[in-house]
Design a protein around this motif. Structure first.
Motif, short mmCIF file in Angstrom:
data_model
loop_
_atom_site.label_atom_id
_atom_site.label_comp_id
_atom_site.label_asym_id
_atom_site.label_seq_id
_atom_site.Cartn_x
_atom_site.Cartn_y
_atom_site.Cartn_z
N ASN A 283 0.83 -1.22 0.00
CA ASN A 283 0.00 0.00 0.00
C ASN A 283 0.86 1.27 0.00
O ASN A 283 2.09 1.20 0.04
CB ASN A 283 -0.96 -0.01 1.19
N LEU A 284 0.19 2.41 -0.08
CA LEU A 284 0.91 3.68 -0.21
C LEU A 284 1.77 3.97 1.02
O LEU A 284 2.86 4.53 0.91
CB LEU A 284 -0.07 4.83 -0.46
N GLU A 285 1.29 3.55 2.20
CA GLU A 285 2.05 3.80 3.42
C GLU A 285 3.42 3.10 3.35
O GLU A 285 4.45 3.71 3.66
CB GLU A 285 1.26 3.28 4.64
N ASN B 95 5.61 4.72 0.69
CA ASN B 95 6.21 5.96 1.20
C ASN B 95 7.44 5.67 2.06
O ASN B 95 8.46 6.36 1.95
CB ASN B 95 5.18 6.74 2.03
N ASP C 259 3.17 -1.72 -7.28
CA ASP C 259 2.45 -2.54 -6.29
C ASP C 259 2.33 -4.00 -6.75
O ASP C 259 2.96 -4.41 -7.73
CB ASP C 259 1.07 -1.93 -5.98
N LEU D 76 2.28 1.40 -11.15
CA LEU D 76 3.04 2.50 -10.53
C LEU D 76 2.21 3.18 -9.46
O LEU D 76 1.16 3.76 -9.75
CB LEU D 76 3.41 3.52 -11.62
N ILE D 77 2.66 3.09 -8.21
CA ILE D 77 1.90 3.77 -7.15
C ILE D 77 2.69 4.90 -6.50
O ILE D 77 2.13 5.69 -5.74
CB ILE D 77 1.41 2.79 -6.05
N LEU D 78 3.99 5.00 -6.81
CA LEU D 78 4.77 6.11 -6.27
C LEU D 78 5.93 6.43 -7.19
O LEU D 78 6.63 5.51 -7.65
CB LEU D 78 5.32 5.77 -4.88
#
Lengths: 153, 153, 153, 153
Positions: free
Chosen positions: D27-29, D32, D55, D60-62
């Motif tokens: 996940n994004l957390e 990050n 992910d 692409l998530i970040l």
């Protein structure tokens, strides 16, 4: 006399074949003249545009982006010229058709926005010009002014 | 004293020329602030979106996908930002034009859906933001809230 | 007088900050000069090439195809300029690395053939030139001659 | 008692099926945290890079581009992550194979340059990291430092 007539016939046939096997071309000198006329018109109106010229094979031989022109116009100017060249007509023709109800043409690989013009010489298509940067009507005015500035026929 | 003032004036003018030939940039620090504001707004509304920021060259310098956002939004958020950057206007402008009858614009290489905004500083375009994930109106609300949260001028 | 000097100092510092957050640009006037120098060099050697110039955002702002240049060079010249811009180095650097054994670099999205050069001003990359049409060594000679003809620093 | 045992059996089987049909996610957390560790390592070495995280679906998530990183790294960082994800191995594995003579792998849709790592959790691939900007060995050091900074198992 007989030999003379035969020779004449050969000359005529050769010339005919030569014409049939060639096509007029759009060279860099002519492209520069067209682009200079486009830039002059744009400058006189205080408009910023991208100017693109395709040759008789549909290949990009000249591109100039005037300072301050939106980046998207680099691609759009090329696409307008491509459409005008590939379908031998002003892009405005497609724009008018779609606006007039032929909305299925949105599925065509075309850019149906004014500003692209085919370039003809002696009924042959020898290239195209694509202008993008201001309103499409203004883009079209520049494209027409550019072609009017050079005598092609 | 006079020489000193003259020297100062030369320095100021030189700096002025340097500014005239240069353009402001959007760095990662500013991009992070804008994206954080976007994420905060989205979270407060319980919305999930992808947030994208382009720099002064139109290059992707930040992308964040909030958990649960539909996969398609990863591309759409980038496309909205690209359109806003390349044509220096909100994507909603194109959406409204096409809805209003300019259906030929569907042939343009644009993404004409609300949620993309150009970012200006001192009349220069320094980047763009693209949001996708909820309704396009909601995407637009997030984009606007993000830019309002930072003072650019 | 003291207030005047303080005001002046503030102006200077403000200008300095603006410069620090900005970058120099490559405009059409400079692009024309570079391209003219490239064309002059090519003509003097009786070589035909495509000349492309990218700006500080990596965008194509000038392209000229000299008469007789092979069609494939229209794309290759742009690709060389793109590689030089995106990786801030001459394309020959990649060519030499791959020739020297780093053959895995063939999987990179680059065009590793001499003829592309980045353009720097005050340590900032402000664009790139890409030349294609003759041998890659000759392409490189033209690119270098073009940049030497203009004083960038 | 019989009903109770049946109910118990159903619960166990349902739970088993539920586990079999799920996979751990990135996940994004977590993304990050990984990206922050990468940026911290890069900053400590005075390196500039683009950081990308995919992910469990390869999406692409970040993405973060540190100031001053070459533009080409935006694409290359994504390509490295894609290769690491799609083939469940470090991109360096392919680099070594090609350098070692398996040059036919240059025809594969891969980016065979160090700096891409798959991310595993409990033997499941849950994503990938791609780093680009400095030398490929340095890119690889950042990628490894980033994954070491988070405890995945």
């Amino acid at each position: 006399m007989r030999h003379f007539l035969t020779a004449l016939l050969v000359m005529i046939l050769t010339a005919h074949i030569a014409i049939a096997q060639s096509q007029p071309v759009l060279n860099l000198e002519l492209a520069n003249k067209i682009a200079d006329a486009a830039q002059e018109k744009a400058t006189s109106e205080n408009w910023n545009v991208v100017i693109t010229i395709l040759d008789q094979g549909g290949n990009l031989i000249l591109l100039k982006k005037m300072d301050g022109t939106q980046i998207g116009s680099i691609e759009v100017a090329q696409l307008k010229a491509k459409t005008a060249f590939e379908f031998k007509r002003p892009t405005k023709v497609f724009e008018d058709m779609i606006k007039g109800g032929a909305v299925h043409l949105n599925t065509m690989p075309i850019t149906a926005v004014e500003g692209g013009l085919p370039i003809f010489k002696d009924e042959h298509i020898i290239g195209a010009i694509g202008i993008s940067g201001v309103t499409s009507v203004q883009d079209g005015i520049i494209a027409e002014a550019a072609l009017k500035a050079v005598s092609l026929n």
